[in-house]
Design a protein around this motif. Structure first.
Motif, PDB file in Angstrom:
ATOM      1  N   ARG A  61      48.497  43.259  31.332  1.00  0.00           N
ATOM      2  CA  ARG A  61      48.023  44.608  30.990  1.00  0.00           C
ATOM      3  C   ARG A  61      46.622  44.844  31.549  1.00  0.00           C
ATOM      4  N   LEU A  62      45.783  43.820  31.556  1.00  0.00           N
ATOM      5  CA  LEU A  62      44.449  43.956  32.154  1.00  0.00           C
ATOM      6  C   LEU A  62      44.554  44.214  33.651  1.00  0.00           C
ATOM      7  N   ILE A  63      45.482  43.526  34.307  1.00  0.00           N
ATOM      8  CA  ILE A  63      45.684  43.757  35.735  1.00  0.00           C
ATOM      9  C   ILE A  63      46.181  45.179  35.970  1.00  0.00           C
ATOM     10  N   LEU A  64      47.083  45.653  35.119  1.00  0.00           N
ATOM     11  CA  LEU A  64      47.565  47.026  35.240  1.00  0.00           C
ATOM     12  C   LEU A  64      46.441  48.032  35.024  1.00  0.00           C
ATOM     13  N   LEU A  65      45.486  47.705  34.168  1.00  0.00           N
ATOM     14  CA  LEU A  65      44.313  48.557  33.965  1.00  0.00           C
ATOM     15  C   LEU A  65      43.585  48.766  35.286  1.00  0.00           C
ATOM     16  N   ALA A  66      43.511  47.736  36.088  1.00  0.00           N
ATOM     17  CA  ALA A  66      42.853  47.822  37.393  1.00  0.00           C
ATOM     18  C   ALA A  66      43.656  48.665  38.378  1.00  0.00           C
ATOM     19  N   CYS A  67      44.920  48.891  38.099  1.00  0.00           N
ATOM     20  CA  CYS A  67      45.772  49.691  38.988  1.00  0.00           C
ATOM     21  C   CYS A  67      45.531  51.190  38.827  1.00  0.00           C
ATOM     22  N   GLY A  68      44.639  51.583  37.953  1.00  0.00           N
ATOM     23  CA  GLY A  68      44.400  52.994  37.697  1.00  0.00           C
ATOM     24  C   GLY A  68      43.563  53.690  38.743  1.00  0.00           C
ATOM     25  N   GLY A  69      43.141  53.001  39.764  1.00  0.00           N
ATOM     26  CA  GLY A  69      42.287  53.593  40.778  1.00  0.00           C
ATOM     27  C   GLY A  69      43.051  54.265  41.900  1.00  0.00           C
ATOM     28  N   ALA A  70      42.309  54.633  42.917  1.00  0.00           N
ATOM     29  CA  ALA A  70      42.876  55.349  44.060  1.00  0.00           C
ATOM     30  C   ALA A  70      43.708  54.442  44.960  1.00  0.00           C
ATOM     31  N   SER A  71      43.495  53.143  44.890  1.00  0.00           N
ATOM     32  CA  SER A  71      44.261  52.227  45.725  1.00  0.00           C
ATOM     33  C   SER A  71      44.597  50.970  44.944  1.00  0.00           C
ATOM     34  N   ARG A  72      45.437  50.154  45.535  1.00  0.00           N
ATOM     35  CA  ARG A  72      45.899  48.929  44.878  1.00  0.00           C
ATOM     36  C   ARG A  72      44.735  47.965  44.661  1.00  0.00           C
ATOM     37  N   PRO A  73      44.667  47.335  43.503  1.00  0.00           N
ATOM     38  CA  PRO A  73      43.603  46.350  43.291  1.00  0.00           C
ATOM     39  C   PRO A  73      43.815  45.110  44.158  1.00  0.00           C
ATOM     40  N   ARG A  74      42.699  44.455  44.499  1.00  0.00           N
ATOM     41  CA  ARG A  74      42.733  43.191  45.245  1.00  0.00           C
ATOM     42  C   ARG A  74      42.618  42.061  44.233  1.00  0.00           C
ATOM     43  N   LEU A  75      43.547  41.139  44.269  1.00  0.00           N
ATOM     44  CA  LEU A  75      43.497  39.951  43.424  1.00  0.00           C
ATOM     45  C   LEU A  75      43.126  38.783  44.312  1.00  0.00           C
ATOM     46  N   SER A  90      57.655  41.657  38.933  1.00  0.00           N
ATOM     47  CA  SER A  90      57.567  42.597  40.064  1.00  0.00           C
ATOM     48  C   SER A  90      56.231  43.331  40.129  1.00  0.00           C
ATOM     49  N   LEU A  91      55.235  42.869  39.400  1.00  0.00           N
ATOM     50  CA  LEU A  91      53.908  43.482  39.478  1.00  0.00           C
ATOM     51  C   LEU A  91      53.203  43.133  40.784  1.00  0.00           C
ATOM     52  N   ASP A  92      53.704  42.132  41.480  1.00  0.00           N
ATOM     53  CA  ASP A  92      53.110  41.776  42.772  1.00  0.00           C
ATOM     54  C   ASP A  92      53.217  42.921  43.778  1.00  0.00           C
ATOM     55  N   SER A  93      54.135  43.848  43.553  1.00  0.00           N
ATOM     56  CA  SER A  93      54.280  44.982  44.470  1.00  0.00           C
ATOM     57  C   SER A  93      53.234  46.072  44.228  1.00  0.00           C
ATOM     58  N   PHE A  94      52.422  45.922  43.175  1.00  0.00           N
ATOM     59  CA  PHE A  94      51.396  46.913  42.852  1.00  0.00           C
ATOM     60  C   PHE A  94      49.983  46.440  43.186  1.00  0.00           C
ATOM     61  N   VAL A  95      49.864  45.227  43.716  1.00  0.00           N
ATOM     62  CA  VAL A  95      48.547  44.646  43.982  1.00  0.00           C
ATOM     63  C   VAL A  95      48.534  44.014  45.366  1.00  0.00           C
ATOM     64  N   ASP A  96      47.339  43.770  45.886  1.00  0.00           N
ATOM     65  CA  ASP A  96      47.165  43.000  47.112  1.00  0.00           C
ATOM     66  C   ASP A  96      46.584  41.650  46.735  1.00  0.00           C
ATOM     67  N   MET A  97      47.304  40.574  47.052  1.00  0.00           N
ATOM     68  CA  MET A  97      46.807  39.226  46.745  1.00  0.00           C
ATOM     69  C   MET A  97      46.179  38.644  47.999  1.00  0.00           C
ATOM     70  N   VAL A  98      44.944  38.173  47.850  1.00  0.00           N
ATOM     71  CA  VAL A  98      44.167  37.674  48.981  1.00  0.00           C
ATOM     72  C   VAL A  98      43.599  36.313  48.611  1.00  0.00           C
ATOM     73  N   ASP A  99      43.711  35.363  49.529  1.00  0.00           N
ATOM     74  CA  ASP A  99      43.085  34.058  49.331  1.00  0.00           C
ATOM     75  C   ASP A  99      41.784  34.036  50.102  1.00  0.00           C
ATOM     76  N   GLU A 100      40.706  33.748  49.393  1.00  0.00           N
ATOM     77  CA  GLU A 100      39.384  33.612  50.027  1.00  0.00           C
ATOM     78  C   GLU A 100      38.866  32.210  49.790  1.00  0.00           C
ATOM     79  N   PRO A 101      38.183  31.641  50.739  1.00  0.00           N
ATOM     80  CA  PRO A 101      37.599  30.316  50.515  1.00  0.00           C
ATOM     81  C   PRO A 101      36.605  30.355  49.367  1.00  0.00           C
ATOM     82  N   SER A 102      36.615  29.314  48.562  1.00  0.00           N
ATOM     83  CA  SER A 102      35.656  29.217  47.456  1.00  0.00           C
ATOM     84  C   SER A 102      34.254  29.034  48.022  1.00  0.00           C
ATOM     85  N   ALA A 103      33.291  29.601  47.304  1.00  0.00           N
ATOM     86  CA  ALA A 103      31.888  29.493  47.753  1.00  0.00           C
ATOM     87  C   ALA A 103      31.333  28.128  47.472  1.00  0.00           C
TER      88      ALA A 103
END
Length: 103
Positions: A61-75, A90-103
């Protein structure tokens, strides 16, 4: 700003990125919902999930809260336990999942 319980929590960093960690269950979601909701302003949200070890429907539900914007949230750095739940629901179709190197 952030809040946490003994098992998990969330904060919003200076750039507006949501950082979630630990077990994102009903207790944690209840504690952090308000601080996250205050940042929903129609802009794209970025959520760093690298340190999440568990998520239930309250966390989704928190992730869906982030979906309230103009574009898909980045996870960012979605751990397998979260990716599996997103795919099963099937919530993966509402978000963009991105892997970034850890700092």
């Amino acid at each position: 700003m952030g809040r946490s319980s003994r098992s998990g929590g969330a904060s919003v960093d200076a750039s507006g990125r949501w950082v979630l960690w630990g077990e994102i269950d009903v207790t944690v979601a209840w504690e952090v919902h308000e601080i996250l909701e205050e940042t929903v302003d129609g802009t794209r949200k970025t959520l760093d999930l690298e340190q999440v070890t568990f998520i239930d429907s309250s966390g989704l539900r928190l992730i869906l809260l982030a979906c309230g914007g103009a574009s898909r949230p980045r996870l960012l750095n979605v751990p397998p336990v979260v990716r599996d739940v997103l795919e099963m629901t099937s919530l993966d179709s509402f978000v963009d999942m991105v892997d970034e190197p850890s700092a």
